[in-house]
Design a protein around this motif. Structure first.
Motif, PDB file in Angstrom:
ATOM      1  N   UNK A   1     -55.805  -7.591  22.073  1.00 17.08           N
ATOM      2  CA  UNK A   1     -55.658  -8.443  23.174  1.00 17.08           C
ATOM      3  C   UNK A   1     -55.242  -7.818  24.493  1.00 17.08           C
ATOM      4  N   UNK A   2     -55.186  -6.579  24.524  1.00 12.97           N
ATOM      5  CA  UNK A   2     -54.813  -5.928  25.789  1.00 12.97           C
ATOM      6  C   UNK A   2     -53.263  -5.721  25.997  1.00 12.97           C
ATOM      7  N   UNK A   3     -52.336  -6.465  25.328  1.00 12.84           N
ATOM      8  CA  UNK A   3     -51.205  -6.281  25.529  1.00 12.84           C
ATOM      9  C   UNK A   3     -50.452  -5.077  25.320  1.00 12.84           C
ATOM     10  N   UNK A   4     -49.243  -4.582  25.747  1.00  9.35           N
ATOM     11  CA  UNK A   4     -48.578  -3.543  25.167  1.00  9.35           C
ATOM     12  C   UNK A   4     -48.070  -3.638  24.114  1.00  9.35           C
ATOM     13  N   UNK A   5     -48.131  -2.581  23.132  1.00 10.13           N
ATOM     14  CA  UNK A   5     -47.418  -2.513  21.822  1.00 10.13           C
ATOM     15  C   UNK A   5     -46.292  -1.610  21.752  1.00 10.13           C
ATOM     16  N   UNK A   6     -45.110  -1.900  21.366  1.00 10.16           N
ATOM     17  CA  UNK A   6     -43.996  -0.890  21.346  1.00 10.16           C
ATOM     18  C   UNK A   6     -43.276  -1.157  19.828  1.00 10.16           C
ATOM     19  N   UNK A   7     -42.161  -0.350  19.644  1.00 14.01           N
ATOM     20  CA  UNK A   7     -41.445  -0.658  18.316  1.00 14.01           C
ATOM     21  C   UNK A   7     -40.635  -1.747  18.507  1.00 14.01           C
TER      22      UNK A   7
END
Length: 245
Positions: free
Chosen positions: A78-84
């Motif tokens: 969806x274009x959002x940043x992914x992180x831990x």
């Protein structure tokens, strides 16, 4: 106590609280499996930074809040940043959000006693929002610092900041927890969401009131009028003068 001396003590107290809450947050993140790329003990530009086990740690002149940056894991569909952090289940994300407040509460209990630390915390909700009495409370806190010493003052300030952080105002911890709970239960996370401007405005107004109370408490500690009461009185005088023919 001279104003510059009082400011130096307040800066040292805030720095210790930021260090403790930031370290507790980092330890909790590692414990639940969220990898970090940076731990900040300040707002604004850093003055000192170093790396430990691949994580950047930084200190600044304004050590008034701790925060962490999570290790990025690319971009979602969806274009959002992914992180831990986003890979954690909801209850673990809530634990991470509360870790900074938990660090402040642990510091308050350690510096005072469990009963006194919790009492200082519960009374802090009304005290931090009532800026009309900011000057009187600044004067009382400086009197506590002079009479009881550094450690009790550290505990009291830490308890009050814990209460402040639990207010449901962006970008404070209370709001972030409510937003996390809402998104986790009712709707998916939206891409590139930011902090609402109305929340930042309210927090800035709150800090402005306390900043004026701090100024009044340092410069005019024996004034009988509330700090903001002086401001409102002068404003009425200006309005009355301007309305005169």
């Amino acid at each position: 106590m001279a104003p510059w001396m009082a400011l130096a003590w307040l800066w040292l107290l805030a720095t210790v609280i930021s260090l403790v809450s930031g370290v507790v947050m980092a330890l909790v993140c590692w414990a639940v499996g969220a990898s970090l790329s940076e731990v900040r003990f300040h707002v604004g530009p850093p003055l000192l930074s170093f790396r430990i086990r691949g994580v950047k740690w930084s200190l600044g002149f304004l050590n008034f809040g701790a925060s962490v940056t999570f290790e990025p894991l690319g971009i979602r569909r969806d274009g959002s940043d992914n992180n831990s952090f986003l890979q954690l289940p909801l209850f673990l994300r809530l634990i991470v959000h509360t870790s900074t407040v938990a660090g402040m509460l642990l510091l308050a209990v350690a510096c005072l006693s469990p009963a006194r630390g919790l009492a200082a915390f519960t009374s802090g909700f009304e005290q931090v929002v009532n800026v009309m009495l900011a000057r009187e409370r600044v004067v009382a806190f400086l009197a506590l610092l002079r009479s009881e010493g550094f450690v009790p003052a550290l505990g009291v300030l830490s308890a009050k900041l814990a209460a402040l952080n639990l207010l449901p105002l962006p970008p404070l911890t209370g709001y972030m927890m409510l937003r996390e709970l809402w998104q986790g239960i009712f709707k998916p996370r939206t891409p590139n969401e930011g902090v609402p401007a109305w929340g930042i405005t309210l927090v800035l107004l709150l800090l402005l009131g306390w900043g004026y109370g701090l100024y009044e408490g340092l410069v005019h500690p024996y004034s009988k009028e509330p700090g903001l009461g002086v401001m409102f009185r002068e404003a009425k005088r200006l309005i009355g003068t301007a309305a005169d023919p």
